[in-house]
Motif scaffolding. Structure first.
Motif, PDB file in Angstrom:
ATOM      1  N   GLY A   1       0.781  -1.233   0.000  1.00  0.00           N
ATOM      2  CA  GLY A   1       0.000   0.000   0.000  1.00  0.00           C
ATOM      3  C   GLY A   1       0.809   1.276   0.000  1.00  0.00           C
ATOM      4  N   GLY A   2       2.103   1.192  -0.230  1.00  0.00           N
ATOM      5  CA  GLY A   2       2.959   2.371  -0.217  1.00  0.00           C
ATOM      6  C   GLY A   2       2.674   3.328  -1.360  1.00  0.00           C
ATOM      7  N   LEU A   3       3.025   4.594  -1.146  1.00  0.00           N
ATOM      8  CA  LEU A   3       2.880   5.638  -2.152  1.00  0.00           C
ATOM      9  C   LEU A   3       4.246   5.998  -2.716  1.00  0.00           C
ATOM     10  N   VAL A   4       4.272   6.335  -4.005  1.00  0.00           N
ATOM     11  CA  VAL A   4       5.521   6.705  -4.679  1.00  0.00           C
ATOM     12  C   VAL A   4       5.337   8.031  -5.392  1.00  0.00           C
ATOM     13  N   LEU A   5       6.273   8.954  -5.144  1.00  0.00           N
ATOM     14  CA  LEU A   5       6.274  10.249  -5.829  1.00  0.00           C
ATOM     15  C   LEU A   5       7.611  10.437  -6.528  1.00  0.00           C
ATOM     16  N   GLY A   6       7.563  10.658  -7.847  1.00  0.00           N
ATOM     17  CA  GLY A   6       8.774  10.922  -8.615  1.00  0.00           C
ATOM     18  C   GLY A   6       8.715  12.323  -9.190  1.00  0.00           C
ATOM     19  N   ILE A   7       9.708  13.140  -8.870  1.00  0.00           N
ATOM     20  CA  ILE A   7       9.716  14.544  -9.280  1.00  0.00           C
ATOM     21  C   ILE A   7      10.843  14.780 -10.279  1.00  0.00           C
ATOM     22  N   CYS A   8      10.506  15.280 -11.463  1.00  0.00           N
ATOM     23  CA  CYS A   8      11.474  15.637 -12.497  1.00  0.00           C
ATOM     24  C   CYS A   8      12.371  14.440 -12.824  1.00  0.00           C
TER      25      CYS A   8
ATOM     26  N   LEU B   1      11.834   2.805 -15.452  1.00  0.00           N
ATOM     27  CA  LEU B   1      11.691   1.547 -14.723  1.00  0.00           C
ATOM     28  C   LEU B   1      10.411   0.822 -15.107  1.00  0.00           C
ATOM     29  N   GLY B   2       9.464   1.561 -15.699  1.00  0.00           N
ATOM     30  CA  GLY B   2       8.194   0.968 -16.055  1.00  0.00           C
ATOM     31  C   GLY B   2       7.153   1.020 -14.945  1.00  0.00           C
ATOM     32  N   LEU B   3       7.430   1.795 -13.895  1.00  0.00           N
ATOM     33  CA  LEU B   3       6.437   1.952 -12.830  1.00  0.00           C
ATOM     34  C   LEU B   3       5.314   2.897 -13.252  1.00  0.00           C
ATOM     35  N   LEU B   4       5.563   3.693 -14.245  1.00  0.00           N
ATOM     36  CA  LEU B   4       4.553   4.574 -14.841  1.00  0.00           C
ATOM     37  C   LEU B   4       4.605   4.430 -16.352  1.00  0.00           C
ATOM     38  N   PRO B   5       3.447   4.462 -17.015  1.00  0.00           N
ATOM     39  CA  PRO B   5       2.099   4.541 -16.438  1.00  0.00           C
ATOM     40  C   PRO B   5       1.506   3.196 -16.028  1.00  0.00           C
ATOM     41  N   ALA B   6       2.200   2.104 -16.344  1.00  0.00           N
ATOM     42  CA  ALA B   6       1.738   0.754 -15.950  1.00  0.00           C
ATOM     43  C   ALA B   6       0.317   0.483 -16.428  1.00  0.00           C
ATOM     44  N   LEU B   7       0.015   0.849 -17.658  1.00  0.00           N
ATOM     45  CA  LEU B   7      -1.313   0.612 -18.221  1.00  0.00           C
ATOM     46  C   LEU B   7      -1.624  -0.882 -18.225  1.00  0.00           C
ATOM     47  N   GLY B   8      -2.846  -1.203 -17.841  1.00  0.00           N
ATOM     48  CA  GLY B   8      -3.231  -2.610 -17.770  1.00  0.00           C
ATOM     49  C   GLY B   8      -2.594  -3.335 -16.603  1.00  0.00           C
TER      50      GLY B   8
ATOM     51  N   ALA C   1      -0.295  17.827 -23.691  1.00  0.00           N
ATOM     52  CA  ALA C   1       0.146  18.727 -22.608  1.00  0.00           C
ATOM     53  C   ALA C   1       0.436  17.980 -21.312  1.00  0.00           C
ATOM     54  N   ILE C   2       0.901  16.744 -21.425  1.00  0.00           N
ATOM     55  CA  ILE C   2       1.104  15.900 -20.241  1.00  0.00           C
ATOM     56  C   ILE C   2       2.250  16.414 -19.381  1.00  0.00           C
ATOM     57  N   ALA C   3       1.927  16.700 -18.118  1.00  0.00           N
ATOM     58  CA  ALA C   3       2.934  17.151 -17.147  1.00  0.00           C
ATOM     59  C   ALA C   3       3.168  16.114 -16.063  1.00  0.00           C
ATOM     60  N   GLY C   4       2.185  15.234 -15.831  1.00  0.00           N
ATOM     61  CA  GLY C   4       2.324  14.230 -14.790  1.00  0.00           C
ATOM     62  C   GLY C   4       1.437  13.027 -15.048  1.00  0.00           C
ATOM     63  N   LEU C   5       1.928  11.836 -14.680  1.00  0.00           N
ATOM     64  CA  LEU C   5       1.197  10.584 -14.892  1.00  0.00           C
ATOM     65  C   LEU C   5       1.002   9.849 -13.576  1.00  0.00           C
TER      66      LEU C   5
ATOM     67  N   LEU D   1       2.723   8.753  -8.501  1.00  0.00           N
ATOM     68  CA  LEU D   1       2.635   9.976  -9.295  1.00  0.00           C
ATOM     69  C   LEU D   1       4.032  10.384  -9.723  1.00  0.00           C
ATOM     70  N   GLY D   2       4.175  10.679 -11.005  1.00  0.00           N
ATOM     71  CA  GLY D   2       5.405  11.260 -11.517  1.00  0.00           C
ATOM     72  C   GLY D   2       5.058  12.542 -12.245  1.00  0.00           C
TER      73      GLY D   2
END
Length: 270
Positions: free
Chosen positions: A97-104, A113-120, A216-220, A228-229
Motif C-alpha cells: 500500500g505504499g505511495l511513490v512520488l517521482g519529481i522531475c 523503470l516501467g512503474l509509470l504509467p503501468a497501463l493494464g 500537454a502531459i505534465a504528470g502521470l 505519481l510522476g
C-alpha cells in the motif's frame, strides 16, 4: 491512525532531496529519512520499512545515456548483501500500500523503470519515455497545471489548478505507440497537464507547455493512483514567498499540497 514513514532517495547526482524531505515533514510525515542509494543497495536501509517513497529531482549520472537511463539499469540489477533484488523490495513496498512520488528526474526514472504509467497493470514494462524538450534547451520557468478530475491519483485529489516551477531539459513525453496515448486518456493516467494561466485550459503553446509534451502531459499516475510522476517541482513551492506573483498579492495553492494529500491518505490506511 497509521504513521507516515517517508524515504527520500539520494545519490548519483540527485540534488533536490533536502527540499523534498522538508515538504514531506511540513505535510506531517512522522519519520522522514534521506538515504543514499548505496546504503539501500548495501542492505543498511530497507524500502519496505517505509510507506511513502520519494524519488527527487536532480541529474542522475549527469543524464548520461538519457535522463535516468543509467539509474534505471542500476535499479534493475542491484541486489543487497543478502542477495535480494531491490526491485523485489519495491514490489513488496507497493503491494503493502505504499505511495511513490517521482519529481522531475525522479519521474524520468519511474517511466524508465516501467512503474509509470503501468497501463493494464503491467508494471516494470516501459510504455513511455521522456525526451528532449522541443525548444532544444533547458527550461527553467513557472508553469500552470490543470489537475484531471477523472484521474485516480491520490496526490491530486480535490485539486483543480497548481502553479509550479519547472527546470528540465528532457520533459517531453514519448509514447511507445499512438495507442498508448489513447489509453492514457481513457484510464485517467494523465494526472496533471500544462495549462494556460489565463483560462486554465490545457495547452500545447510554448512556453505554457515548456517541452512540447503531447496532450500537454505534465504528470502521470498508475492504475492504483498511488504512484505519481511529474516534471514540475512541487517541493520547490513550499512557502507563499516562493511564487513570482507574491509581491502582487497572488496566493496560489502551495505545491506541498501533493505531499499533504499523500500523508492524509496514509494516515487512514494501516
Amino acid at each position: 491512525m497509521a504513521k507516515v514513514r517517508t524515504l527520500v532517495i539520494t545519490g548519483y547526482g540527485t540534488n533536490c532531496e533536502v527540499e523534498s524531505a522538508y515538504a514531506a515533514r511540513a505535510a506531517g510525515s512522522d519519520v522522514t529519512d534521506i538515504v543514499f542509494f548505496s546504503d539501500i543497495a548495501a542492505g543498511r536501509t530497507r524500502i519496505p520499512d517505509y510507506n511513502f517513497l520519494i524519488f527527487p529531482g536532480g541529474f542522475l549520472d549527469g543524464d548520461d545515456l538519457g535522463a535516468a537511463q543509467a539509474a534505471a539499469v542500476r535499479w534493475k540489477h542491484a541486489k543487497n548483501a543478502a542477495g535480494d533484488a531491490l526491485l523485489g523490495q519495491l514490489k513488496t513496498f507497493f503491494e503493502a500500500g505504499g505511495l511513490v512520488l517521482g519529481i522531475c528526474n525522479g519521474f524520468q526514472l519511474l517511466v524508465k523503470l516501467g512503474l509509470l504509467p503501468a497501463l493494464g497493470g503491467d508494471y516494470f514494462a516501459r510504455q513511455v519515455s521522456l525526451a528532449n524538450n522541443d525548444s532544444a534547451r533547458f527550461e527553467d520557468r513557472w508553469v500552470t497545471l490543470a489537475a484531471n478530475p477523472e484521474s485516480p491519483c491520490i496526490f491530486t485529489r480535490g485539486l483543480t489548478r497548481l502553479d509550479l516551477p519547472v527546470r528540465h531539459g528532457e520533459g517531453k513525453l514519448v509514447p511507445k505507440s499512438p495507442e498508448i496515448l489513447d489509453e492514457l486518456v481513457k484510464t485517467g493516467a494523465i494526472a496533471l497537464s500544462y495549462a494556460d494561466p489565463a483560462t486554465g485550459e490545457t495547452t500545447m503553446e510554448y512556453p505554457q507547455n515548456p517541452n512540447g509534451s503531447p496532450l500537454a502531459i505534465a504528470g502521470l499516475t498508475d492504475p492504483s493512483g498511488r504512484i505519481l510522476g511529474l516534471m514540475p517541482h512541487p517541493e520547490a513551492f513550499n512557502h507563499p514567498t516562493n511564487h513570482p506573483g507574491y509581491t502582487r498579492g497572488e496566493r496560489p495553492q502551495l505545491g506541498t499540497v501533493l505531499f499533504e494529500n499523500a500523508v492524509a491518505h496514509l494516515r487512514g490506511h494501516a
